[in-house]
Design a protein around this motif. Sequence first.
Motif, PDB file in Angstrom:
ATOM      1  N   SER A 175       0.758  -1.163  -0.166  1.00 14.89           N
ATOM      2  CA  SER A 175      -0.029   0.211   0.012  1.00 14.89           C
ATOM      3  C   SER A 175       0.858   1.248   0.186  1.00 14.89           C
ATOM      4  CB  SER A 175      -0.911   0.043   1.239  1.00 14.89           C
ATOM      5  OG  SER A 175      -0.171  -0.014   2.406  1.00 14.89           O
ATOM      6  N   VAL A 176       0.542   2.468  -0.484  1.00 16.45           N
ATOM      7  CA  VAL A 176       1.339   3.414  -0.929  1.00 16.45           C
ATOM      8  C   VAL A 176       0.094   4.644  -0.654  1.00 16.45           C
ATOM      9  CG1 VAL A 176       2.951   2.684  -2.296  1.00 16.45           C
ATOM     10  CG2 VAL A 176       0.910   3.918  -3.240  1.00 16.45           C
ATOM     11  N   ARG A 177       0.606   5.986  -0.097  1.00 12.56           N
ATOM     12  CA  ARG A 177      -0.421   6.993   0.087  1.00 12.56           C
ATOM     13  C   ARG A 177      -0.692   7.691  -1.439  1.00 12.56           C
ATOM     14  NH1 ARG A 177      -3.405   7.891   3.646  1.00 12.56           N
ATOM     15  NH2 ARG A 177      -3.084  10.070   4.010  1.00 12.56           N
ATOM     16  N   ILE A 210      -3.713  11.993   0.808  1.00  9.17           N
ATOM     17  CA  ILE A 210      -5.083  12.125   1.325  1.00  9.17           C
ATOM     18  C   ILE A 210      -5.508  10.750   1.589  1.00  9.17           C
ATOM     19  CG2 ILE A 210      -5.469  14.336   1.083  1.00  9.17           C
ATOM     20  CD1 ILE A 210      -7.258  13.544  -1.411  1.00  9.17           C
ATOM     21  N   SER A 211      -5.055   9.623   0.701  1.00 13.92           N
ATOM     22  CA  SER A 211      -5.629   8.563   0.766  1.00 13.92           C
ATOM     23  C   SER A 211      -4.565   7.288   0.463  1.00 13.92           C
ATOM     24  CB  SER A 211      -6.858   8.367  -0.644  1.00 13.92           C
ATOM     25  OG  SER A 211      -6.105   8.577  -1.834  1.00 13.92           O
ATOM     26  N   GLY A 232       2.594  20.883  -4.305  1.00 15.88           N
ATOM     27  CA  GLY A 232       3.848  20.221  -3.813  1.00 15.88           C
ATOM     28  C   GLY A 232       3.726  19.015  -3.366  1.00 15.88           C
ATOM     29  N   ALA A 233       2.297  18.396  -3.019  1.00 18.30           N
ATOM     30  CA  ALA A 233       2.048  17.070  -2.763  1.00 18.30           C
ATOM     31  C   ALA A 233       2.250  16.164  -3.648  1.00 18.30           C
ATOM     32  CB  ALA A 233       0.645  16.973  -2.293  1.00 18.30           C
ATOM     33  N   ALA A 234       2.911  14.961  -3.026  1.00 17.10           N
ATOM     34  CA  ALA A 234       3.454  13.776  -4.275  1.00 17.10           C
ATOM     35  C   ALA A 234       2.058  13.056  -4.641  1.00 17.10           C
ATOM     36  CB  ALA A 234       4.420  12.920  -3.398  1.00 17.10           C
TER      37      ALA A 234
END
Length: 269
Positions: free
Chosen positions: A110-112, A116-117, A248-250
């Motif tokens: 699992s990864v972000r 946010i999810s 800037g969020a990945a």
Amino acid sequence: MSGTITARVATSSGHPLDDAVMTVMSQTGEQQALAASDANGAIASGDLAAGTYTVVITAEGYQPTARVAVVPGSGSVSLGEITATHAGGAPVPAVGHWTIDPGHSLLEISVRHFGISTIRGRFTDFAGEIVVPDDITRSSVHAEIKTASIDTDNRTRDDHLRSDAFFDVEQFPVADFRAVQVRPATDDAWTLEGTLTLRGTAVPVSLELSYLGEVDDPWGGHRAGFRATGTLRRGDFGISFDDKLLTGAAQIGGTATVGLDIEAVRTPS
């Protein structure tokens, strides 16, 4: 009139301990009897007068276990089966070779996503072997995972993961995990130290490992269950995909959490 105290001493997987020692002490702390278990784990004190006794079971590599026994007079007082807990607290599987049953096992990752999810997937094609020697710390694991078997329930995403931006399955069709050391981590878990080779890059990996017990299956086999978790940094394997939002969020997190629920069948050495 006199009686005896009996018990059977076994490991957490039900195998008898033939080197356990029973020490029987009076309420004043004086030793009244000393006995050793037989090949079946059975143990019995000598003749004891009526009274209340403290019974301590010890075995090399296992934590001492204490029981209270009341001997009313003649006859035998059974303490039943006493399960010895391995030193360090964590239960251990039976010695031998174990083959992973992929049909009853799960390998998840699992990864972000956007921070946010969480996106979850699984590898559906893998195989492996676990070898447990007398010295549990020298146990070994070898597993091979077919990288093209990644499944996140989204065909477009899965195709992207199979591309050279991620797993590059054409050039590196198999990920290889090998471990040759296990050490106690907590009272009920171990740390499995190994190396994961993915995309041709070998990286040290630590997994927190729990042994879930053993059972005889309806087909004459003997099975053991394991649960392991760990964290991987994709950058360590050269996976540098780095699309970001304007904020800037990945798009995809730099770390991945892996979880393994493993069912293994004991096989001849």
